[in-house]
Design an enzyme around this catalytic site. Structure first.
Site, PDB file in Angstrom:
ATOM      1  N   HIS A   1      31.594  35.744  24.468  1.00  0.00           N
ATOM      2  CA  HIS A   1      31.790  34.243  25.088  1.00  0.00           C
ATOM      3  C   HIS A   1      33.067  33.871  24.332  1.00  0.00           C
ATOM      4  O   HIS A   1      34.009  33.326  25.404  1.00  0.00           O
ATOM      5  CB  HIS A   1      30.798  33.387  24.151  1.00  0.00           C
ATOM      6  CG  HIS A   1      31.111  32.013  24.586  1.00  0.00           C
ATOM      7  ND1 HIS A   1      31.718  31.124  23.895  1.00  0.00           N
ATOM      8  CD2 HIS A   1      30.330  31.225  25.390  1.00  0.00           C
ATOM      9  CE1 HIS A   1      31.952  29.820  24.453  1.00  0.00           C
ATOM     10  NE2 HIS A   1      31.059  30.022  25.584  1.00  0.00           N
ATOM     11  N   HIS A   2      33.744  34.231  23.343  1.00  0.00           N
ATOM     12  CA  HIS A   2      35.220  34.016  23.061  1.00  0.00           C
ATOM     13  C   HIS A   2      35.519  34.944  21.720  1.00  0.00           C
ATOM     14  O   HIS A   2      34.440  35.299  20.995  1.00  0.00           O
ATOM     15  CB  HIS A   2      35.373  32.747  22.863  1.00  0.00           C
ATOM     16  CG  HIS A   2      34.843  31.851  21.688  1.00  0.00           C
ATOM     17  ND1 HIS A   2      33.603  31.061  21.579  1.00  0.00           N
ATOM     18  CD2 HIS A   2      35.485  31.832  20.286  1.00  0.00           C
ATOM     19  CE1 HIS A   2      33.727  30.637  20.640  1.00  0.00           C
ATOM     20  NE2 HIS A   2      34.527  31.057  19.738  1.00  0.00           N
TER      21      HIS A   2
ATOM     22  N   GLN B   1      36.865  37.792  15.117  1.00  0.00           N
ATOM     23  CA  GLN B   1      35.715  37.119  14.974  1.00  0.00           C
ATOM     24  C   GLN B   1      35.417  37.040  16.594  1.00  0.00           C
ATOM     25  O   GLN B   1      36.068  36.409  17.448  1.00  0.00           O
ATOM     26  CB  GLN B   1      35.812  35.641  14.759  1.00  0.00           C
ATOM     27  CG  GLN B   1      34.495  34.748  14.763  1.00  0.00           C
ATOM     28  CD  GLN B   1      34.610  33.231  14.554  1.00  0.00           C
ATOM     29  OE1 GLN B   1      35.292  32.746  15.467  1.00  0.00           O
ATOM     30  NE2 GLN B   1      34.117  32.768  13.509  1.00  0.00           N
TER      31      GLN B   1
ATOM     32  N   HIS C   1      32.155  36.022  19.424  1.00  0.00           N
ATOM     33  CA  HIS C   1      31.109  35.194  19.564  1.00  0.00           C
ATOM     34  C   HIS C   1      30.207  35.525  20.690  1.00  0.00           C
ATOM     35  O   HIS C   1      30.653  35.824  21.694  1.00  0.00           O
ATOM     36  CB  HIS C   1      31.578  33.616  19.933  1.00  0.00           C
ATOM     37  CG  HIS C   1      30.191  32.777  20.394  1.00  0.00           C
ATOM     38  ND1 HIS C   1      30.576  31.809  20.871  1.00  0.00           N
ATOM     39  CD2 HIS C   1      28.957  32.912  20.216  1.00  0.00           C
ATOM     40  CE1 HIS C   1      29.188  31.235  21.274  1.00  0.00           C
ATOM     41  NE2 HIS C   1      28.290  31.817  20.678  1.00  0.00           N
TER      42      HIS C   1
ATOM     43  N   HIS D   1      40.184  24.780  25.579  1.00  0.00           N
ATOM     44  CA  HIS D   1      38.832  25.525  25.271  1.00  0.00           C
ATOM     45  C   HIS D   1      37.718  24.209  25.086  1.00  0.00           C
ATOM     46  O   HIS D   1      37.864  23.572  24.373  1.00  0.00           O
ATOM     47  CB  HIS D   1      38.740  26.072  24.010  1.00  0.00           C
ATOM     48  CG  HIS D   1      37.493  26.770  23.653  1.00  0.00           C
ATOM     49  ND1 HIS D   1      36.818  27.935  24.635  1.00  0.00           N
ATOM     50  CD2 HIS D   1      36.568  26.582  22.706  1.00  0.00           C
ATOM     51  CE1 HIS D   1      35.400  28.109  24.242  1.00  0.00           C
ATOM     52  NE2 HIS D   1      35.413  27.440  23.061  1.00  0.00           N
TER      53      HIS D   1
ATOM     54  N   HIS E   1      33.308  23.973  26.411  1.00  0.00           N
ATOM     55  CA  HIS E   1      32.199  24.628  26.695  1.00  0.00           C
ATOM     56  C   HIS E   1      31.896  24.181  28.335  1.00  0.00           C
ATOM     57  O   HIS E   1      32.694  23.826  29.062  1.00  0.00           O
ATOM     58  CB  HIS E   1      30.927  24.719  25.892  1.00  0.00           C
ATOM     59  CG  HIS E   1      31.164  25.273  24.812  1.00  0.00           C
ATOM     60  ND1 HIS E   1      30.119  25.320  23.426  1.00  0.00           N
ATOM     61  CD2 HIS E   1      32.123  26.035  24.218  1.00  0.00           C
ATOM     62  CE1 HIS E   1      30.610  25.818  22.568  1.00  0.00           C
ATOM     63  NE2 HIS E   1      31.809  26.413  22.787  1.00  0.00           N
TER      64      HIS E   1
ATOM     65  N   MET F   1      32.821  21.888  22.464  1.00  0.00           N
ATOM     66  CA  MET F   1      34.101  21.906  21.671  1.00  0.00           C
ATOM     67  C   MET F   1      35.176  21.410  22.353  1.00  0.00           C
ATOM     68  O   MET F   1      35.053  21.375  23.596  1.00  0.00           O
ATOM     69  CB  MET F   1      34.333  23.590  21.253  1.00  0.00           C
ATOM     70  CG  MET F   1      33.246  24.090  20.493  1.00  0.00           C
ATOM     71  SD  MET F   1      34.107  25.880  19.804  1.00  0.00           S
ATOM     72  CE  MET F   1      32.950  26.215  18.686  1.00  0.00           C
TER      73      MET F   1
END
Length: 341
Positions: A70-71, A148, A150, A219, A221, A295
């Site tokens: 997703h990111h 990280q 997601h 960014h 959603h 977000m």
């Protein structure tokens, strides 16, 4: 492989591939063939940067697709959030969320933390301007890089498949005169059902440094329509002058784009951002970590000459209904421009 052996291996790999000091050196920071078992999982993996010499990251090459990730965020940390080679690192991570993994933040709580790079929606490679780089290792504050990823959906892993999404770092050992940094502007808050909401944030620059913004990234959603960012400079008569830094539909490829205006930001200026959200749902939508939440983020990438980047890395407000630009006594707000393309 235990933690000490893993990090020693990574340090040796960085040193070996950096030996020539050329700008085309590469280091692949990838997930070590993980298999996410629950939806909306955030996984982190670290690499320790050589503490004896600095390196300068000059490009970011994604090794990922939006069909899988997703990111992705790349954090610079003084210390990682866990001693494990991989851990559960979402904002709402917990030991009983079904992943069976240790839960912790990307960077150790209370230690230094900053976002170096972000990727989503099949964004292409980012190359920094000439003579600009992110300083890591050596005497810099970034001792570890933490990747990280997601994983919003896990259908493709049900057959036992694994994933190595990540970022290929391009870097040099040659000292660069311009050091890069990122400020992340964002909000908390909520979006009422069947409404259009402006989620806004602003922060005053209190450090005596001159920053040169060169790229921005938006960014949200699914509810984001427009995200815009500004430099706000107040004159002696108390009038705010708004200069656009970037404005974009956040559902287009979420890469870093060149800023709209090449201006500097100095002590006393404000950085401001707005996310225009359209909520057709029957319930409130909250700011949160899952794909069903929202977000509101505006990333500003910049460089400084002859000094270190800003100490402040984040600019967040509580968001609606308690915070708006007007409640912060900002004036001459470009209301229509900030919410349209």
């Amino acid at each position: 492989m235990d933690r000490a052996a893993l990090l020693q291996c990574c340090v040796l790999a960085v040193v070996a591939c950096c030996a020539t000091g050329l700008a085309d050196n590469k280091f692949s920071l990838l997930m070590p063939n993980v298999r996410p078992t629950v939806p909306e999982l955030y996984l982190c993996t670290p690499v320790k940067v050589d503490p004896l010499r600095p390196y300068y990251i000059v490009g970011f090459e994604p090794n990922a697709t939006m069909a899988t990730a997703h990111h992705i965020l790349l954090y610079g940390c003084s210390e990682p959030g866990s001693a494990k080679p991989v851990w559960n690192c979402g904002e709402m991570a917990s030991a009983d969320d079904g992943s069976g993994m240790e839960a912790s933040s990307p960077c150790r709580a209370g230690s230094g933390s900053e976002i170096v790079y972000a990727w989503a929606r099949d964004a292409p490679m980012l190359k920094l301007p000439p003579e600009v780089g992110f300083k890591v290792g050596g005497d810099s504050d970034i001792k570890y890089l933490v990747l990280q990823v997601h994983y919003a959906h896990i259908d493709r892993f049900k057959d036992g498949s694994t994933d190595d999404s990540g970022i290929i770092l391009h870097y040099t050992q040659r000292p660069l005169p311009r050091l890069a940094g990122v400020v992340l502007l964002g909000t908390g808050g909520r979006i009422a059902p069947h409404s259009v909401e402006h989620m806004e944030t602003s922060c005053e620059v209190k450090e005596h440094k001159v920053i040169h913004p060169f790229a921005y990234r938006t960014h949200t959603h699914s509810l984001g329509k427009v995200v815009s960012g500004y430099r706000v400079r107040r004159d002696e008569q108390g009038q705010d002058h708004w200069t656009e830094l970037g404005r974009r539909d956040p559902l287009t490829p979420q890469m870093f784009y060149p800023v709209t205006n090449n201006v500097t930001v100095r002590h006393g200026d404000r950085l401001a951002a707005r996310c225009t959200m359209d909520n057709p749902r029957d319930d409130y939508t909250m700011i949160g970590a899952t794909n069903k939440d929202e977000m509101c983020n505006f990333y500003l990438m910049y460089w400084v000459e002859g000094t270190v980047p800003l100490d402040v890395k984040y600019c967040f407000t509580s968001g609606p209904p308690s915070y708006h630009w007007e409640s912060a006594h900002m004036n001459h707000i470009p209301d229509e421009e900030a919410s349209s393309l």
